[in-house]
Design an enzyme around this catalytic site. Sequence first.
Site, PDB file in Angstrom:
ATOM      1  N   ASP A 102      -5.385 -10.441 -15.525  1.00  0.00           N
ATOM      2  CA  ASP A 102      -6.504 -11.354 -15.373  1.00  0.00           C
ATOM      3  C   ASP A 102      -7.576 -10.968 -16.387  1.00  0.00           C
ATOM      4  O   ASP A 102      -7.885  -9.785 -16.544  1.00  0.00           O
ATOM      5  CB  ASP A 102      -7.074 -11.222 -13.952  1.00  0.00           C
ATOM      6  N   ASP A 129      -9.688 -16.173 -16.492  1.00  0.00           N
ATOM      7  CA  ASP A 129     -10.457 -16.600 -15.327  1.00  0.00           C
ATOM      8  C   ASP A 129     -11.620 -17.506 -15.727  1.00  0.00           C
ATOM      9  O   ASP A 129     -12.340 -17.200 -16.685  1.00  0.00           O
ATOM     10  CB  ASP A 129     -11.017 -15.353 -14.626  1.00  0.00           C
ATOM     11  N   GLU A 151      -7.522 -20.620 -16.443  1.00  0.00           N
ATOM     12  CA  GLU A 151      -8.008 -21.324 -15.257  1.00  0.00           C
ATOM     13  C   GLU A 151      -9.118 -22.232 -15.783  1.00  0.00           C
ATOM     14  O   GLU A 151     -10.211 -21.778 -16.074  1.00  0.00           O
ATOM     15  CB  GLU A 151      -8.551 -20.349 -14.220  1.00  0.00           C
ATOM     16  N   ASN A 205       0.074   4.477  -0.821  1.00  0.00           N
ATOM     17  CA  ASN A 205      -0.487   5.755  -0.368  1.00  0.00           C
ATOM     18  C   ASN A 205      -1.138   5.638   1.017  1.00  0.00           C
ATOM     19  O   ASN A 205      -1.842   6.542   1.462  1.00  0.00           O
ATOM     20  CB  ASN A 205      -1.465   6.331  -1.401  1.00  0.00           C
ATOM     21  N   ASP A 223       0.841  -1.196   0.000  1.00  0.00           N
ATOM     22  CA  ASP A 223       0.000   0.000   0.000  1.00  0.00           C
ATOM     23  C   ASP A 223       0.877   1.247   0.000  1.00  0.00           C
ATOM     24  O   ASP A 223       1.367   1.659   1.047  1.00  0.00           O
ATOM     25  CB  ASP A 223      -0.902  -0.045   1.249  1.00  0.00           C
ATOM     26  N   HIS A 268      -4.735 -17.168  -4.860  1.00  0.00           N
ATOM     27  CA  HIS A 268      -5.573 -16.316  -4.015  1.00  0.00           C
ATOM     28  C   HIS A 268      -6.884 -16.993  -3.613  1.00  0.00           C
ATOM     29  O   HIS A 268      -7.697 -16.375  -2.934  1.00  0.00           O
ATOM     30  CB  HIS A 268      -5.885 -15.031  -4.783  1.00  0.00           C
ATOM     31  N   ASP A 269      -7.117 -18.212  -4.067  1.00  0.00           N
ATOM     32  CA  ASP A 269      -8.369 -18.904  -3.753  1.00  0.00           C
ATOM     33  C   ASP A 269      -8.193 -20.017  -2.728  1.00  0.00           C
ATOM     34  O   ASP A 269      -9.156 -20.722  -2.418  1.00  0.00           O
ATOM     35  CB  ASP A 269      -8.963 -19.538  -5.024  1.00  0.00           C
TER      36      ASP A 269
HETATM   37  O1  TEU Z   1     -12.102 -18.870  -9.582  1.00  0.00           O
HETATM   38  C1  TEU Z   1     -12.902 -19.778 -10.253  1.00  0.00           C
HETATM   39  C2  TEU Z   1     -13.066 -21.025  -9.546  1.00  0.00           C
HETATM   40  O2  TEU Z   1     -12.546 -21.279  -8.506  1.00  0.00           O
HETATM   41  C3  TEU Z   1     -13.958 -21.939 -10.264  1.00  0.00           C
HETATM   42  O3  TEU Z   1     -13.880 -21.620 -11.588  1.00  0.00           O
HETATM   43  C4  TEU Z   1     -13.566 -23.343 -10.076  1.00  0.00           C
HETATM   44  O4  TEU Z   1     -13.613 -23.914 -11.321  1.00  0.00           O
HETATM   45  C5  TEU Z   1     -14.537 -24.061  -9.216  1.00  0.00           C
HETATM   46  O5  TEU Z   1     -14.470 -23.558  -7.917  1.00  0.00           O
HETATM   47  C6  TEU Z   1     -14.307 -25.548  -9.287  1.00  0.00           C
HETATM   48  O6  TEU Z   1     -13.721 -26.100  -8.195  1.00  0.00           O
HETATM   49  C7  TEU Z   1     -11.917 -17.686 -10.232  1.00  0.00           C
HETATM   50  C8  TEU Z   1     -11.100 -16.763  -9.385  1.00  0.00           C
HETATM   51  O7  TEU Z   1      -9.835 -17.336  -9.185  1.00  0.00           O
HETATM   52  C9  TEU Z   1     -11.837 -16.479  -8.123  1.00  0.00           C
HETATM   53  O8  TEU Z   1     -11.102 -15.673  -7.248  1.00  0.00           O
HETATM   54  C10 TEU Z   1     -13.142 -15.813  -8.490  1.00  0.00           C
HETATM   55  O9  TEU Z   1     -13.927 -15.652  -7.342  1.00  0.00           O
HETATM   56  C11 TEU Z   1     -13.924 -16.613  -9.516  1.00  0.00           C
HETATM   57  O10 TEU Z   1     -13.117 -17.045 -10.586  1.00  0.00           O
HETATM   58  C12 TEU Z   1     -15.021 -15.789 -10.110  1.00  0.00           C
HETATM   59  O11 TEU Z   1     -14.527 -14.885 -11.027  1.00  0.00           O
HETATM   60 CA    CA Z   2      -3.484   2.261  -1.231  1.00  0.00          CA
END
Ligand code: TEU
Ligand code: CA
Length: 540
Positions: free
Chosen positions: A97, A197, A246, A22, A20, A314-315
């Site tokens: 992305d 994505d 993905e 700012n 971050d 990140h998931d």
């Molecule tokens: O994630 C997608 C995702 O996790 C699903 O497509 C996955 O195929 C499913 O859960 C099957 O197990 C992406 C991003 O990485 C995520 O952060 C977003 O929330 C999501 O897409 C929606 O855009």
């Molecule tokens: Ca900031």
Amino acid sequence: MNRWWKNAVGYQIYPRSFRDANHDGIGDLQGIIEKLPYLKSLGVDFIWLNPVYASPNVDNGYDISDYQDIHPDFGTMADFEELLGKAHAAGIKIIMDLVVNHTSDQHPWFLEAKKGKSNPYRDYYLWADAMENKMPNDWKSFFGGSTWTYDGSGQAYFHVFAPEQPDLNWKNPKVREEIYRMIRWWLDLGIDGFRLDAISHIQKEPWDFKITDNTWAPFMNVAGIEVYMQELKEIFDAYPIMTVGEASGVSSKKAVNWTKEDGYLNMIFELEHNVREGQPGAERLNLLGFKKVLSRWQKDLGSNGWNALYVENHDNPRIASILGDESPKSAKAIATMYMLLKGTPFIYQGQEIGMTNFAFQSMDQVDAQDSHNLYRILLESGSSPEEALRNVTHWTRDHSRTPLQWEGGLFGGFSELLPWMSVNGNTAHVNIAEQEQDAQSVLSHYKQLIRLRKDQPVLSDSTFELILKNHPQVFAYLRKTDTKQMLVLTNLSRKPCQIDLPTRVANKNWRMLLTNVEQSAVEKRMRMQPYDAWVFEEII
Ligand code: TEU
Ligand code: CA
């Protein structure tokens, strides 16, 4: 075609939690610019930025309301262009992305579409006749609840994620034209590629499709998707970029078509080795299953396809807390195991210092939509609040979204203001500043692995062979060309063990290249301590 990404290492930045600049508590583009020298010293070739576009942030940027603008939290288009220029000057490429399965419900197209059945934008999305409490079918969304939201017009619209993320209608050529125009706009700006994505969900089965075993079958790599993927490929082919999809639901066999020399994309993230607990396929989460999945992908893609390698994003929770025991040694062992596989490795921010899961104490500390939905569902089905919290925070994506730990001090050096998400208390002893000074740190180990990938072409263009296939604790493999081979041995468990190498392996002359313990020599029978990791090269 220049296939530069074959020898590259990528770094995933979750901008909200990176740095971050700012001091408003939210990471931003200037923060990334500030830290380019760090990324350079790490040795990565490209960064993948999670979405930085205009968004109401129902799903942290994965609900886009303007594809060609930057969210004010992150900065401006001018900041983005400054980042692109400075990254390129430092020899670092930038992958964006690309979120085109759905938009935000605040996107101008959807605001129009909602106006009524005859609106010209209606057909940009997917609608079907419905009633308040009677949806067109019983399909379930990834984020919990129905894939349909009734909107009062006698119809419901379709969404595989949150109701605020309506799915685009890819069957409509106008939608595709708009998306393709936007893609070219970014590529013409000079970015180096895209992470696509949720791309395997853009095609859907007919609404009367009957679900049998797999809840998500109606929108997982459904036939007909090839047409759209081919159109995308033709756009991408005109640029010297890399693309990574993905692509959950694409099997390792089918992935060859996606990632071969003339495939739709350069590589895809498979999600099989990463299945959440409690979901179908989660039995693969034990080490034997994990090995089986990863090595099947190595084998099936062979020399025709190409893998995107990752253990965090990140998931998902932090790998040091899932597969490791949170010790630096275990973080190094996991790194050694996956970074030397065949494919392009991605490192998720914080993984390179062995960041761990966050000890959530209450739902107030949780941000992710899907986690809040799951919590509500659990309460409704009779769980106590304590049970529900434990269950939800065991696997919430928010473990990976706490701010990157730059320093030991206040807010981990991420910001001077209280960050949007709590900083993990272990920043006092798990942080970049300290690890930069320590040759034995997880960070130094990552730097060595990255360097190894550059110095040893055998790591990009060679075969993969799993050995000790049925060993429940050890992930071991060979990387081989006709003239050279490397041996990777990792004990990915909390217990010591014994291994018996095949004679044809033990017979060779090996020299150690990298380890997280002290030197040792290859023998037929060896003891491995918890999380020992050894990399050898054959001396010919
Ligand atoms: O994630 C997608 C995702 O996790 C699903 O497509 C996955 O195929 C499913 O859960 C099957 O197990 C992406 C991003 O990485 C995520 O952060 C977003 O929330 C999501 O897409 C929606 O855009
Ligand atoms: Ca900031």
